[in-house]
Design a protein around this motif. Sequence first.
Motif, PDB file in Angstrom:
ATOM      1  N   GLY A  12      38.555  52.608  41.936  1.00 37.78           N
ATOM      2  CA  GLY A  12      39.889  52.301  41.424  1.00 37.78           C
ATOM      3  C   GLY A  12      40.616  51.246  42.241  1.00 37.78           C
ATOM      4  O   GLY A  12      40.076  50.197  42.572  1.00 37.78           O
ATOM      5  N   TRP A  13      41.888  51.543  42.549  1.00 39.41           N
ATOM      6  CA  TRP A  13      42.754  50.587  43.216  1.00 39.41           C
ATOM      7  C   TRP A  13      42.240  50.108  44.563  1.00 39.41           C
ATOM      8  O   TRP A  13      42.350  48.919  44.872  1.00 39.41           O
ATOM      9  CB  TRP A  13      44.172  51.163  43.369  1.00 39.41           C
ATOM     10  CG  TRP A  13      44.961  51.015  42.125  1.00 39.41           C
ATOM     11  CD1 TRP A  13      45.273  51.992  41.233  1.00 39.41           C
ATOM     12  CD2 TRP A  13      45.520  49.809  41.605  1.00 39.41           C
ATOM     13  NE1 TRP A  13      45.994  51.466  40.193  1.00 39.41           N
ATOM     14  CE2 TRP A  13      46.158  50.138  40.398  1.00 39.41           C
ATOM     15  CE3 TRP A  13      45.528  48.491  42.038  1.00 39.41           C
ATOM     16  CZ2 TRP A  13      46.806  49.188  39.629  1.00 39.41           C
ATOM     17  CZ3 TRP A  13      46.179  47.540  41.271  1.00 39.41           C
ATOM     18  CH2 TRP A  13      46.805  47.900  40.085  1.00 39.41           C
ATOM     19  N   PRO A  14      41.689  50.968  45.425  1.00 36.13           N
ATOM     20  CA  PRO A  14      41.211  50.448  46.715  1.00 36.13           C
ATOM     21  C   PRO A  14      40.145  49.361  46.558  1.00 36.13           C
ATOM     22  O   PRO A  14      40.166  48.368  47.291  1.00 36.13           O
ATOM     23  CB  PRO A  14      40.640  51.680  47.412  1.00 36.13           C
ATOM     24  CG  PRO A  14      41.396  52.816  46.817  1.00 36.13           C
ATOM     25  CD  PRO A  14      41.629  52.421  45.387  1.00 36.13           C
ATOM     26  N   VAL A  15      39.233  49.533  45.609  1.00 38.21           N
ATOM     27  CA  VAL A  15      38.201  48.517  45.394  1.00 38.21           C
ATOM     28  C   VAL A  15      38.828  47.234  44.871  1.00 38.21           C
ATOM     29  O   VAL A  15      38.499  46.138  45.317  1.00 38.21           O
ATOM     30  CB  VAL A  15      37.119  49.035  44.422  1.00 38.21           C
ATOM     31  CG1 VAL A  15      36.173  47.917  44.027  1.00 38.21           C
ATOM     32  CG2 VAL A  15      36.357  50.182  45.046  1.00 38.21           C
ATOM     33  N   PHE A  16      39.764  47.365  43.955  1.00 34.91           N
ATOM     34  CA  PHE A  16      40.437  46.186  43.415  1.00 34.91           C
ATOM     35  C   PHE A  16      41.199  45.442  44.510  1.00 34.91           C
ATOM     36  O   PHE A  16      41.103  44.220  44.635  1.00 34.91           O
ATOM     37  CB  PHE A  16      41.386  46.592  42.287  1.00 34.91           C
ATOM     38  CG  PHE A  16      42.212  45.446  41.769  1.00 34.91           C
ATOM     39  CD1 PHE A  16      41.636  44.476  40.977  1.00 34.91           C
ATOM     40  CD2 PHE A  16      43.554  45.336  42.093  1.00 34.91           C
ATOM     41  CE1 PHE A  16      42.384  43.410  40.511  1.00 34.91           C
ATOM     42  CE2 PHE A  16      44.309  44.279  41.627  1.00 34.91           C
ATOM     43  CZ  PHE A  16      43.724  43.317  40.828  1.00 34.91           C
ATOM     44  N   SER A  57      34.688  36.455  42.599  1.00 33.65           N
ATOM     45  CA  SER A  57      35.414  37.677  42.248  1.00 33.65           C
ATOM     46  C   SER A  57      34.803  38.356  41.026  1.00 33.65           C
ATOM     47  O   SER A  57      34.724  39.589  40.978  1.00 33.65           O
ATOM     48  CB  SER A  57      36.897  37.387  42.027  1.00 33.65           C
ATOM     49  OG  SER A  57      37.068  36.503  40.947  1.00 33.65           O
ATOM     50  N   LEU A  58      34.350  37.578  40.054  1.00 30.60           N
ATOM     51  CA  LEU A  58      33.682  38.182  38.901  1.00 30.60           C
ATOM     52  C   LEU A  58      32.389  38.872  39.311  1.00 30.60           C
ATOM     53  O   LEU A  58      32.081  39.969  38.824  1.00 30.60           O
ATOM     54  CB  LEU A  58      33.407  37.130  37.833  1.00 30.60           C
ATOM     55  CG  LEU A  58      34.622  36.649  37.047  1.00 30.60           C
ATOM     56  CD1 LEU A  58      34.226  35.496  36.121  1.00 30.60           C
ATOM     57  CD2 LEU A  58      35.231  37.778  36.251  1.00 30.60           C
ATOM     58  N   GLY A  62      31.890  42.843  39.021  1.00 28.02           N
ATOM     59  CA  GLY A  62      30.743  43.291  38.248  1.00 28.02           C
ATOM     60  C   GLY A  62      29.833  44.186  39.063  1.00 28.02           C
ATOM     61  O   GLY A  62      29.349  45.214  38.573  1.00 28.02           O
ATOM     62  N   LEU A  63      29.612  43.814  40.325  1.00 24.90           N
ATOM     63  CA  LEU A  63      28.778  44.643  41.200  1.00 24.90           C
ATOM     64  C   LEU A  63      29.432  46.002  41.447  1.00 24.90           C
ATOM     65  O   LEU A  63      28.773  47.033  41.412  1.00 24.90           O
ATOM     66  CB  LEU A  63      28.537  43.920  42.531  1.00 24.90           C
ATOM     67  CG  LEU A  63      27.701  44.655  43.552  1.00 24.90           C
ATOM     68  CD1 LEU A  63      26.286  44.871  43.023  1.00 24.90           C
ATOM     69  CD2 LEU A  63      27.685  43.891  44.848  1.00 24.90           C
ATOM     70  N   ALA A  64      30.738  45.996  41.684  1.00 27.86           N
ATOM     71  CA  ALA A  64      31.451  47.264  41.890  1.00 27.86           C
ATOM     72  C   ALA A  64      31.371  48.132  40.632  1.00 27.86           C
ATOM     73  O   ALA A  64      31.199  49.356  40.728  1.00 27.86           O
ATOM     74  CB  ALA A  64      32.913  46.989  42.247  1.00 27.86           C
TER      75      ALA A  64
END
Length: 69
Positions: A12-16, A57-58, A62-64
């Motif tokens: 969620g937010w932490p990864v973003f 960033s894409l 995508g990897l995440a």
Amino acid sequence: MSWDLWFVQLSGWPVFLATVAVVFLFMMGLSVGLTWISNRTVVQSAAIAVAALAVLSLLMLGLAALVMR
């Protein structure tokens, strides 16, 4: 803590926000680095950095998304 739990905690937010921070730092580094190594203006270097960051960033998002399936 297992590998799977680590990704659950970073969903969620932490990864973003981590992705945004990495992209921002990479963009700043590219804009300074490209100015030093070439005869480009800062605006041209920033445009190249933004294009490279969009791709990076894409790929990171995508990897995440693939890892968190």
